[in-house]
Motif scaffolding. Structure first.
Motif, PDB file in Angstrom:
ATOM      1  N   PHE A 240       9.762  -9.564   2.840  1.00 33.83           N
ATOM      2  CA  PHE A 240       8.431  -9.177   2.362  1.00 33.83           C
ATOM      3  C   PHE A 240       7.360  -9.799   3.256  1.00 33.83           C
ATOM      4  O   PHE A 240       7.539 -10.882   3.786  1.00 33.83           O
ATOM      5  CB  PHE A 240       8.195  -9.652   0.926  1.00 33.83           C
TER       6      PHE A 240
ATOM      7  N   TYR B 254       3.049 -10.450   3.160  1.00 31.50           N
ATOM      8  CA  TYR B 254       1.723 -10.335   2.572  1.00 31.50           C
ATOM      9  C   TYR B 254       0.732 -10.581   3.696  1.00 31.50           C
ATOM     10  O   TYR B 254       0.615 -11.683   4.212  1.00 31.50           O
ATOM     11  CB  TYR B 254       1.506 -11.347   1.447  1.00 31.50           C
TER      12      TYR B 254
ATOM     13  N   ARG C 210       0.645  -6.185   0.390  1.00 31.56           N
ATOM     14  CA  ARG C 210       2.079  -6.415   0.487  1.00 31.56           C
ATOM     15  C   ARG C 210       2.724  -5.288   1.279  1.00 31.56           C
ATOM     16  O   ARG C 210       2.506  -4.107   1.014  1.00 31.56           O
ATOM     17  CB  ARG C 210       2.696  -6.486  -0.904  1.00 31.56           C
TER      18      ARG C 210
ATOM     19  N   GLU D 210       6.547  -4.095   2.280  1.00 32.53           N
ATOM     20  CA  GLU D 210       7.925  -4.330   1.867  1.00 32.53           C
ATOM     21  C   GLU D 210       8.920  -3.758   2.842  1.00 32.53           C
ATOM     22  O   GLU D 210       8.675  -2.757   3.501  1.00 32.53           O
ATOM     23  CB  GLU D 210       8.181  -3.691   0.496  1.00 32.53           C
ATOM     24  N   ASN D 211      10.057  -4.410   2.882  1.00 37.14           N
ATOM     25  CA  ASN D 211      11.209  -3.844   3.534  1.00 37.14           C
ATOM     26  C   ASN D 211      11.977  -3.088   2.457  1.00 37.14           C
ATOM     27  O   ASN D 211      12.439  -3.672   1.496  1.00 37.14           O
ATOM     28  CB  ASN D 211      12.061  -4.975   4.126  1.00 37.14           C
ATOM     29  N   ASN D 212      12.106  -1.787   2.601  1.00 36.44           N
ATOM     30  CA  ASN D 212      12.658  -0.980   1.517  1.00 36.44           C
ATOM     31  C   ASN D 212      14.121  -1.251   1.231  1.00 36.44           C
ATOM     32  O   ASN D 212      14.646  -0.783   0.236  1.00 36.44           O
ATOM     33  CB  ASN D 212      12.452   0.510   1.833  1.00 36.44           C
TER      34      ASN D 212
ATOM     35  N   SER E 294      15.861  -4.767  -5.853  1.00 40.07           N
ATOM     36  CA  SER E 294      14.803  -5.071  -6.828  1.00 40.07           C
ATOM     37  C   SER E 294      15.036  -6.390  -7.555  1.00 40.07           C
ATOM     38  O   SER E 294      14.141  -6.875  -8.258  1.00 40.07           O
ATOM     39  CB  SER E 294      14.692  -3.940  -7.851  1.00 40.07           C
TER      40      SER E 294
ATOM     41  N   SER F 268      11.799 -10.320  -6.241  1.00 35.16           N
ATOM     42  CA  SER F 268      10.443  -9.899  -6.551  1.00 35.16           C
ATOM     43  C   SER F 268       9.453 -10.927  -6.015  1.00 35.16           C
ATOM     44  O   SER F 268       9.463 -12.071  -6.453  1.00 35.16           O
ATOM     45  CB  SER F 268      10.290  -9.758  -8.072  1.00 35.16           C
TER      46      SER F 268
END
Lengths: 110, 115
Positions: free
Chosen positions: B47, B49, B54, B56-58, B62, B65
Motif C-alpha cells: 500500500f 499513501y 491511498r 493499492e496493489n490489487n 482483503s 487493511s
C-alpha cells in the motif's frame, strides 16, 4: 521476463577488493534508480539514487546507470567487512511504482 | 525519536486473531508505504499513501487493511491471516515533490509469524 533482475549471489570477496553489483530492467520508461543496503534484522537503507544515465559517486560507492542497455551497477571500492550485507536495487517510473530486485548477498572476508 | 519507527518488532499470531502493526515517521515526509519481504523474494509493495491518497496493489488480500490517520502515522490491520503471510513487514516513508521521489527511509520492520 521479470521487470527487474538481480543476481542473488551470494558473492564473497576479500577485504580491499572492488565489488561490482548489477541489475537489469526491461521497461525503458523507468527513470528512478536506487541502491539500498540491508543488514540482517534491519530495514533497507538508501545508499544512492539517480535519475539519469552516467555515474554518481559518494565516498567508496559509485552508482552507474546505462539507460541504453537498461543496466545499472553499484561499485564498492576498498571493500570492508562492514560492507557485508544484502544490496537491493530499486527501479521504477514513478514514486509509487518502484520495483525492487531480489537482492545480492555480499560477504567481505577479512 | 528519529527516522521511521515500527512496532512491534516481533509478532506471533494465530489465524483467527486480529492485530495491528504501527508505523510512525519523524521526518516530515508526505508519503508512507507498506512493503512485505519474504525470504528469497523481492520486496512487494502493498500500500501507498501519497499526499493523503491511498494507492493499492490489487493483489493484496482483503485480510490486510491499511489506515493512515495523518501524514506521520500508518497502521496495517491484520485479521484471519494465513501461514503464508508470515514475513517481514516494512514501513517506509519518502518526500515527494513535483512527481519526484527522493528515496525511501525504511523502518526496521515487524517480523510476523502466523501459526
Amino acid at each position: 521476463q521479470k521487470e527487474v533482475e538481480q543476481d542473488p549471489g551470494p558473492l564473497s570477496v576479500p577485504e580491499g577488493a572492488i565489488v561490482s553489483l548489477n541489475c537489469t530492467y526491461s521497461n525503458s520508461a523507468f527513470q528512478y534508480f536506487m541502491w539500498y543496503r540491508q543488514y540482517s534484522r534491519k530495514g533497507p537503507e538508501l545508499l544512492m539514487y539517480t535519475y539519469s544515465s552516467g555515474n554518481k559517486e559518494d565516498g567508496r560507492f559509485t552508482a552507474q546507470v546505462d539507460k541504453s542497455s537498461k543496466y545499472i551497477s553499484l561499485f564498492i571500492r576498498d571493500s570492508q567487512p562492514s560492507d557485508s550485507a544484502t544490496y537491493l536495487c530499486a527501479i521504477g517510473e514513478s514514486a509509487s511504482k518502484i520495483i525492487f530486485g531480489s537482492g545480492t548477498r555480499l560477504s567481505i572476508r577479512p | 525519536e528519529t527516522g521511521v519507527t515500527q512496532t512491534p518488532r516481533h509478532l506471533v499470531m494465530g489465524m483467527t486473531n486480529k492485530k495491528s502493526l504501527k508505523c510512525e515517521q519523524h521526518l516530515g515526509h508526505n508519503a508512507m508505504y507498506w512493503y512485505k519481504q519474504s525470504a528469497k523474494k523481492p520486496l512487494e509493495l502493498m500500500f501507498v499513501y501519497s499526499l493523503e491518497e491511498r494507492v493499492e496493489n490489487n493483489s493484496v488480500p482483503s485480510r490486510f487493511s491499511p489506515e493512515c490517520p495523518n501524514s506521520s502515522h500508518l497502521f496495517l490491520h491484520l485479521h484471519t491471516l494465513q501461514p503464508e503471510d508470515s514475513a517481514l513487514y516494512l514501513c517506509a516513508s519518502s518526500q515527494e515533490a513535483l512527481g519526484l521521489n527522493y528515496g525511501y527511509t525504511f523502518g526496521s520492520g515487524t517480523r510476523l509469524t502466523v501459526v
